[in-house]
Design an enzyme around this catalytic site. Structure first.
Site, PDB file in Angstrom:
ATOM      1  N   SER A 123       0.825  -1.210   0.000  1.00  0.00           N
ATOM      2  CA  SER A 123       0.000   0.000   0.000  1.00  0.00           C
ATOM      3  C   SER A 123       0.854   1.253   0.000  1.00  0.00           C
ATOM      4  O   SER A 123       0.356   2.335  -0.308  1.00  0.00           O
ATOM      5  CB  SER A 123      -0.888   0.032   1.251  1.00  0.00           C
ATOM      6  OG  SER A 123      -1.659  -1.123   1.345  1.00  0.00           O
ATOM      7  N   HIS A 144      -2.366  -3.927  -6.683  1.00  0.00           N
ATOM      8  CA  HIS A 144      -2.914  -3.557  -5.375  1.00  0.00           C
ATOM      9  C   HIS A 144      -4.386  -3.942  -5.313  1.00  0.00           C
ATOM     10  O   HIS A 144      -5.245  -3.300  -5.927  1.00  0.00           O
ATOM     11  CB  HIS A 144      -2.729  -2.036  -5.187  1.00  0.00           C
ATOM     12  CG  HIS A 144      -3.052  -1.548  -3.815  1.00  0.00           C
ATOM     13  ND1 HIS A 144      -3.931  -0.515  -3.569  1.00  0.00           N
ATOM     14  CD2 HIS A 144      -2.604  -1.942  -2.602  1.00  0.00           C
ATOM     15  CE1 HIS A 144      -4.003  -0.296  -2.275  1.00  0.00           C
ATOM     16  NE2 HIS A 144      -3.212  -1.146  -1.656  1.00  0.00           N
ATOM     17  N   GLU A 156      -5.484  -1.994  -8.592  1.00  0.00           N
ATOM     18  CA  GLU A 156      -4.659  -0.936  -9.168  1.00  0.00           C
ATOM     19  C   GLU A 156      -3.396  -1.584  -9.731  1.00  0.00           C
ATOM     20  O   GLU A 156      -2.740  -2.369  -9.043  1.00  0.00           O
ATOM     21  CB  GLU A 156      -4.300   0.105  -8.107  1.00  0.00           C
ATOM     22  CG  GLU A 156      -5.505   0.925  -7.681  1.00  0.00           C
ATOM     23  CD  GLU A 156      -5.200   1.915  -6.571  1.00  0.00           C
ATOM     24  OE1 GLU A 156      -5.457   3.106  -6.758  1.00  0.00           O
ATOM     25  OE2 GLU A 156      -4.702   1.497  -5.510  1.00  0.00           O
ATOM     26  N   ASN A 195      -6.089   5.496  -2.531  1.00  0.00           N
ATOM     27  CA  ASN A 195      -5.742   6.014  -1.206  1.00  0.00           C
ATOM     28  C   ASN A 195      -5.384   7.498  -1.232  1.00  0.00           C
ATOM     29  O   ASN A 195      -5.583   8.199  -0.232  1.00  0.00           O
ATOM     30  CB  ASN A 195      -4.614   5.194  -0.582  1.00  0.00           C
ATOM     31  CG  ASN A 195      -5.136   3.907   0.029  1.00  0.00           C
ATOM     32  OD1 ASN A 195      -6.301   3.826   0.415  1.00  0.00           O
ATOM     33  ND2 ASN A 195      -4.291   2.895   0.109  1.00  0.00           N
TER      34      ASN A 195
END
Ligand code: NAI
Length: 291
Positions: A123, A144, A156, A195
């Protein structure tokens, strides 16, 4: 440029995310070898995959026969050497840079298939750092996934500065055509796409609570009832884990130095107190342990 069907995959790390990744690979018919650090961690990982498959069957999402097929595609091991012949490795070990660098150095030595690519589920660690720990940096990228992996459709696809187009297309093919996910492209920057948008919003909700501007219930109800979100930001923080959210916020802040990315004091204090959300039983709300 020809993309190939991924037939054999390795999954490194079988915690929350690795178990979900192993499950979706096995359900998609990919022979999957899962590697964990020791027998106990391996047993916990296997139990997680089996429980999730059982839930899918009882929820009517998977037939009993399909579950058996998925289980037959899974091999559990504590020997990294079992990944020698795989087409790719999906890495989902702890979010610790030193541990990941060591894992990539070792993977590079044991995976004999020169065409194999390595995908990290990290992450917050730059893909570039992991790539240069190997002798094949152009074959390293980020994939991801989102929690819970069997349910959330998004992946992702993160290319580093040196990821080859072939590697990117091969990984995208695995994610979309074989696993049925929706792939979005992201550059190798802290937070990627999701994020970078989500974390400042979540941190704003903590600041709003911290300043006494609104109650936790009103903040969450505002976003659920007013914006149609499936859950409010404080409940979502409890689900993600406050320590995880703090770690991602710190990596964003370190990269961009934007105040909006800085974890607010209340979040830091709650993490120090062990109030991590659902996983610890108490976050912004209380939960039955393990709930
Ligand atoms: P976790 O703590 O549940 O699982 C990590 C697993 O890796 C543990 O079972 C541990 O025994 C194992 N492990 C550690 N070192 C290892 C090694 N050298 N070889 C093999 N296994 C090893 O962590 P979680 O939440 O599954 O996170 C894994 C990765 O996924 C991290 O990079 C994290 O940033 C990322 N991620 C996490 C999300 C989440 O919601 N928790 C969402 C998206 C990405």
């Amino acid at each position: 440029m020809a993309v190939r069907l991924v037939r054999r995959a390795g999954v490194l790390g079988c915690g929350l995310m690795g178990s979900g990744i192993a499950e979706v690979l096995a359900r998609a018919g990919v022979e999957t070898t899962v590697v964990e650090v020791d027998r106990d961690a391996l047993a916990r990982g296997r139990a997680r995959v089996e429980a999730s498959l059982a839930r899918a069957v009882s929820g009517g999402k998977l037939s009993g026969a399909a579950r058996e097929e998925a289980l037959a595609n899974l091999v559990f091991s504590t020997d990294l050497g079992d990944l020698a012949e795989v087409d790719c490795v999906l890495e989902a070990i702890v979010e610790d840079e030193a541990a990941k660098l060591e894992a990539y150095r070792r993977l590079d030595k044991v995976v004999e298939n020169d065409a194999a690519f390595f995908a990290s589920n990290t992450s917050s660690i730059p893909i570039m750092k992991l790539a240069v720990a190997t002798s094949r940096p152009e074959q390293v990228l980020g994939l991801h996934f989102f929690n819970p992996v069997p349910v959330m459709r998004l992946v992702e696809v993160i290319s580093s500065l040196v990821t080859s187009e072939e590697t990117r297309e091969q990984a995208r093919f695995l994610a979309t055509e074989q696993l049925g996910k929706r792939a979005i492209a992201s550059p190798d920057r802290a937070g990627f796409v999701v994020n970078a948008l989500l974390i400042p919003y979540l941190l704003s909700s903590v600041r709003m609570l911290e300043s006494g501007f609104a109650t936790r219930e009103d903040i969450d109800a505002g976003m659920v009832e007013g914006c149609g979100h499936p859950m409010g930001p404080l409940a979502l923080l409890d689900l993600i884990g406050l320590d995880t959210a703090q770690a991602v916020a710190e990596s964003l802040y370190e990269e961009f130095k934007e105040p909006l990315y800085a974890p607010p004091p209340l979040l830091n204090r709650m993490v120090e107190a062990g109030l991590l959300g659902r996983k610890s039983g108490q976050g912004f709300y209380g939960y039955r342990q393990g709930g």
